[in-house]
Design a protein around this motif. Structure first.
Motif, PDB file in Angstrom:
ATOM      1  N   ALA A  30       0.896  -1.067   0.099  1.00  0.00           N
ATOM      2  CA  ALA A  30      -0.072  -0.245   0.078  1.00  0.00           C
ATOM      3  C   ALA A  30       1.005   1.209   0.013  1.00  0.00           C
ATOM      4  CB  ALA A  30      -0.774   0.032   1.191  1.00  0.00           C
ATOM      5  N   PRO A  31       0.558   2.223  -0.679  1.00  0.00           N
ATOM      6  CA  PRO A  31       1.201   3.520  -0.740  1.00  0.00           C
ATOM      7  C   PRO A  31       1.121   4.223   0.850  1.00  0.00           C
ATOM      8  CG  PRO A  31      -0.747   3.950  -1.620  1.00  0.00           C
ATOM      9  CD  PRO A  31      -0.842   2.383  -1.407  1.00  0.00           C
ATOM     10  N   VAL A  32       2.390   4.859   0.869  1.00  0.00           N
ATOM     11  CA  VAL A  32       2.514   5.729   2.359  1.00  0.00           C
ATOM     12  C   VAL A  32       2.014   6.982   2.010  1.00  0.00           C
ATOM     13  CG1 VAL A  32       4.020   6.396   4.088  1.00  0.00           C
ATOM     14  CG2 VAL A  32       4.109   4.013   3.222  1.00  0.00           C
ATOM     15  N   GLY A  33       1.242   7.972   2.755  1.00  0.00           N
ATOM     16  CA  GLY A  33       0.946   9.191   2.501  1.00  0.00           C
ATOM     17  C   GLY A  33       0.143   9.378   1.191  1.00  0.00           C
ATOM     18  N   SER A  34      -0.072  10.456   0.606  1.00  0.00           N
ATOM     19  CA  SER A  34      -1.065  10.497  -0.381  1.00  0.00           C
ATOM     20  C   SER A  34      -0.412  10.356  -1.724  1.00  0.00           C
ATOM     21  CB  SER A  34      -1.654  12.160  -0.115  1.00  0.00           C
ATOM     22  OG  SER A  34      -2.181  12.266   0.970  1.00  0.00           O
ATOM     23  N   ALA A  35      -0.415   9.398  -2.113  1.00  0.00           N
ATOM     24  CA  ALA A  35       0.120   9.047  -3.668  1.00  0.00           C
ATOM     25  C   ALA A  35      -1.074   9.301  -4.789  1.00  0.00           C
ATOM     26  CB  ALA A  35       0.445   7.697  -3.684  1.00  0.00           C
ATOM     27  N   LYS A  71       6.519  17.405  -3.025  1.00  0.00           N
ATOM     28  CA  LYS A  71       7.534  16.757  -2.307  1.00  0.00           C
ATOM     29  C   LYS A  71       7.009  15.796  -1.636  1.00  0.00           C
ATOM     30  CE  LYS A  71      10.327  20.637  -1.729  1.00  0.00           C
ATOM     31  NZ  LYS A  71      11.581  20.046  -2.245  1.00  0.00           N
ATOM     32  N   GLY A  72       5.737  15.348  -2.175  1.00  0.00           N
ATOM     33  CA  GLY A  72       4.865  14.062  -1.307  1.00  0.00           C
ATOM     34  C   GLY A  72       5.974  12.814  -1.170  1.00  0.00           C
ATOM     35  N   ALA A  73       6.928  12.215  -2.198  1.00  0.00           N
ATOM     36  CA  ALA A  73       7.611  11.318  -1.988  1.00  0.00           C
ATOM     37  C   ALA A  73       8.794  11.458  -0.857  1.00  0.00           C
ATOM     38  CB  ALA A  73       8.359  11.195  -3.235  1.00  0.00           C
ATOM     39  N   GLU A  74       9.169  12.816  -0.840  1.00  0.00           N
ATOM     40  CA  GLU A  74      10.206  13.008   0.192  1.00  0.00           C
ATOM     41  C   GLU A  74       9.497  13.112   1.547  1.00  0.00           C
ATOM     42  OE1 GLU A  74      12.705  16.700  -0.310  1.00  0.00           O
ATOM     43  OE2 GLU A  74      11.985  16.488  -2.605  1.00  0.00           O
ATOM     44  N   GLU A  75       8.120  13.380   1.782  1.00  0.00           N
ATOM     45  CA  GLU A  75       7.509  13.136   2.986  1.00  0.00           C
ATOM     46  C   GLU A  75       7.217  11.958   3.249  1.00  0.00           C
ATOM     47  OE1 GLU A  75       4.141  15.784   1.927  1.00  0.00           O
ATOM     48  OE2 GLU A  75       5.422  17.515   2.086  1.00  0.00           O
ATOM     49  N   ALA A  76       6.958  10.957   2.398  1.00  0.00           N
ATOM     50  CA  ALA A  76       6.571   9.635   2.935  1.00  0.00           C
ATOM     51  C   ALA A  76       7.764   8.875   3.092  1.00  0.00           C
ATOM     52  CB  ALA A  76       5.968   8.971   1.350  1.00  0.00           C
ATOM     53  N   SER A  78      11.449 -13.473  10.026  1.00  0.00           N
ATOM     54  CA  SER A  78      12.448 -12.479   9.692  1.00  0.00           C
ATOM     55  C   SER A  78      12.135 -11.972   8.397  1.00  0.00           C
ATOM     56  CB  SER A  78      13.782 -12.747   9.844  1.00  0.00           C
ATOM     57  OG  SER A  78      14.766 -11.488   9.829  1.00  0.00           O
ATOM     58  N   MET A  79      11.841 -10.618   8.131  1.00  0.00           N
ATOM     59  CA  MET A  79      11.372  -9.837   6.563  1.00  0.00           C
ATOM     60  C   MET A  79      12.440  -8.895   6.373  1.00  0.00           C
ATOM     61  SD  MET A  79       7.347  -9.809   7.638  1.00  0.00           S
ATOM     62  CE  MET A  79       7.628  -9.534   9.232  1.00  0.00           C
ATOM     63  N   GLU A  80      12.591  -8.495   5.304  1.00  0.00           N
ATOM     64  CA  GLU A  80      13.396  -7.420   4.744  1.00  0.00           C
ATOM     65  C   GLU A  80      12.773  -6.317   4.065  1.00  0.00           C
ATOM     66  OE1 GLU A  80      16.704  -6.998   5.251  1.00  0.00           O
ATOM     67  OE2 GLU A  80      16.609  -8.993   6.563  1.00  0.00           O
ATOM     68  N   LEU A  81      12.938  -5.385   4.443  1.00  0.00           N
ATOM     69  CA  LEU A  81      12.150  -3.988   4.048  1.00  0.00           C
ATOM     70  C   LEU A  81      12.914  -2.876   3.350  1.00  0.00           C
ATOM     71  CD1 LEU A  81       9.253  -2.709   3.499  1.00  0.00           C
ATOM     72  CD2 LEU A  81       9.641  -1.616   5.794  1.00  0.00           C
ATOM     73  N   VAL A  82      12.853  -2.661   2.270  1.00  0.00           N
ATOM     74  CA  VAL A  82      13.892  -1.799   1.516  1.00  0.00           C
ATOM     75  C   VAL A  82      13.012  -0.606   0.781  1.00  0.00           C
ATOM     76  CG1 VAL A  82      15.380  -1.340  -0.479  1.00  0.00           C
ATOM     77  CG2 VAL A  82      15.519  -3.478   0.988  1.00  0.00           C
ATOM     78  N   VAL A  83      13.214   0.660   1.010  1.00  0.00           N
ATOM     79  CA  VAL A  83      12.746   1.503   0.380  1.00  0.00           C
ATOM     80  C   VAL A  83      13.593   2.554  -0.215  1.00  0.00           C
ATOM     81  CG1 VAL A  83      11.181   3.612   0.805  1.00  0.00           C
ATOM     82  CG2 VAL A  83      11.158   1.745   2.461  1.00  0.00           C
ATOM     83  N   VAL A  84      13.207   2.900  -1.517  1.00  0.00           N
ATOM     84  CA  VAL A  84      14.066   3.789  -2.308  1.00  0.00           C
ATOM     85  C   VAL A  84      13.143   4.872  -2.864  1.00  0.00           C
ATOM     86  CG1 VAL A  84      15.474   3.856  -4.257  1.00  0.00           C
ATOM     87  CG2 VAL A  84      15.596   1.787  -3.012  1.00  0.00           C
ATOM     88  N   ARG A  85      13.908   6.089  -2.630  1.00  0.00           N
ATOM     89  CA  ARG A  85      13.159   7.406  -3.346  1.00  0.00           C
ATOM     90  C   ARG A  85      13.977   7.799  -4.736  1.00  0.00           C
ATOM     91  NH1 ARG A  85      13.543  12.588  -3.912  1.00  0.00           N
ATOM     92  NH2 ARG A  85      15.260  13.037  -2.429  1.00  0.00           N
ATOM     93  N   LYS A  86      13.393   7.991  -5.703  1.00  0.00           N
ATOM     94  CA  LYS A  86      13.835   8.538  -6.941  1.00  0.00           C
ATOM     95  C   LYS A  86      12.842   9.526  -7.525  1.00  0.00           C
ATOM     96  CE  LYS A  86      16.799   8.345 -10.659  1.00  0.00           C
ATOM     97  NZ  LYS A  86      18.210   8.698 -10.418  1.00  0.00           N
ATOM     98  N   GLY A  87      13.462  10.856  -7.232  1.00  0.00           N
ATOM     99  CA  GLY A  87      12.486  11.973  -7.723  1.00  0.00           C
ATOM    100  C   GLY A  87      11.383  11.932  -6.898  1.00  0.00           C
TER     101      GLY A  87
END
Length: 255
Positions: free
Chosen positions: A103-108, A155-160, A216-225
């Motif tokens: 699910a998206p974080v914030g208002s995508a 800047k929604g992606a930066e905020e998320a 044990s789960m792995e969570l990775v988050v990447v912001r690009k623009g």
């Protein structure tokens, strides 16, 4: 009980694995004493970024051709719907629950999803029944990764991203995530292996209790623009590997 997302992802991983076995800048200005600002120098700030639509993001998702060592399958409407209703007992931890639930974080403004399951090593053509059985069991331990792309205005992606970063600290001691009426107790959130990708990235190892067994789960988050890519990896063995190949392939497609 295992959350709906964990259960569905694990079942997908096992089904796919068995199917594979079966088929074997800065700018500079000139200095001129009495020069007046030119029209170009007086330009206003660049317009705010505009979010991509669901359809546009779908074209940027990793596909089978991008991951030859994985089996890539589209996410189902049920998975998307379940993630949208995910909740947490601690509001500050909800971003983590959302990221783990496709699910998206914030208002995508747009969202797209897919899944990638690491292919098992196929047994030799002349393998014994015991060797084939071992290969089948090893296949069930392959890491299954849920990939979610979200795009934002401004800047929604930066905020998320900031929400997910702060959640990792605030929720280090654990929380409970609920999806489809099923709860999963998370015991701790710890920093994962460092990831260098996109404009900024973070990685967590999330340890939970599933039916009395450690998960044990792995969570990775990447912001690009103005796009955010989240990768949530689980395994039938209970210990997932960080999905580096999936992360690298997806970030490459984001440009």
């Amino acid at each position: 009980m295992r959350t709906a997302f964990v259960r569905r992802t694990v079942l997908t991983a096992s089904a796919v694995s068995l199917a594979v076995l079966a088929t074997a800048c800065g700018s500079s200005e000139g200095k001129k004493e009495d020069a007046k600002p030119s029209a170009g120098a007086a330009t206003s700030a660049a317009p705010a970024a505009k979010a991509k639509t669901d359809a546009e993001l779908a074209g940027l998702l990793v596909a089978q051709a991008d991951l030859p060592q994985h089996v890539v399958k589209p996410a189902t409407p049920a998975e998307a719907a379940a993630g949208a209703g995910a909740t947490s007992d601690k509001p500050e931890c909800l971003p983590l629950v959302k990221a783990q639930s496709m699910a998206p974080v914030g208002s995508a403004g747009g969202t797209a999803r897919t899944k990638a399951v690491a292919k098992p090593k196929e047994p030799a053509a002349d393998a014994s029944p015991e060797e084939k059985l071992k290969a089948a069991m090893d296949a069930l331990g392959g890491t299954a990764t849920a990939v979610t792309l979200s795009s934002y205005d401004g800047k929604g992606a930066e905020e998320a991203f900031a929400l997910l970063k702060s959640a990792g600290t605030a929720c280090a001691g654990g929380y409970t995530g609920t999806q489809d009426g099923e709860a999963l107790k998370i015991q701790k959130v710890a920093p994962g292996a460092a990831v260098t990708a996109g404009d900024e990235a973070l990685a967590y190892t999330v340890v939970g209790d599933a039916d009395g067994e450690k998960l044990s789960m792995e969570l990775v988050v990447v912001r690009k623009g103005n796009a955010l890519a989240t990768f949530s990896a689980v395994s039938l063995t209970g210990t997932a590997e960080q999905p580096k190949a999936v992360v690298d392939a997806q970030v490459k497609k984001l440009g």
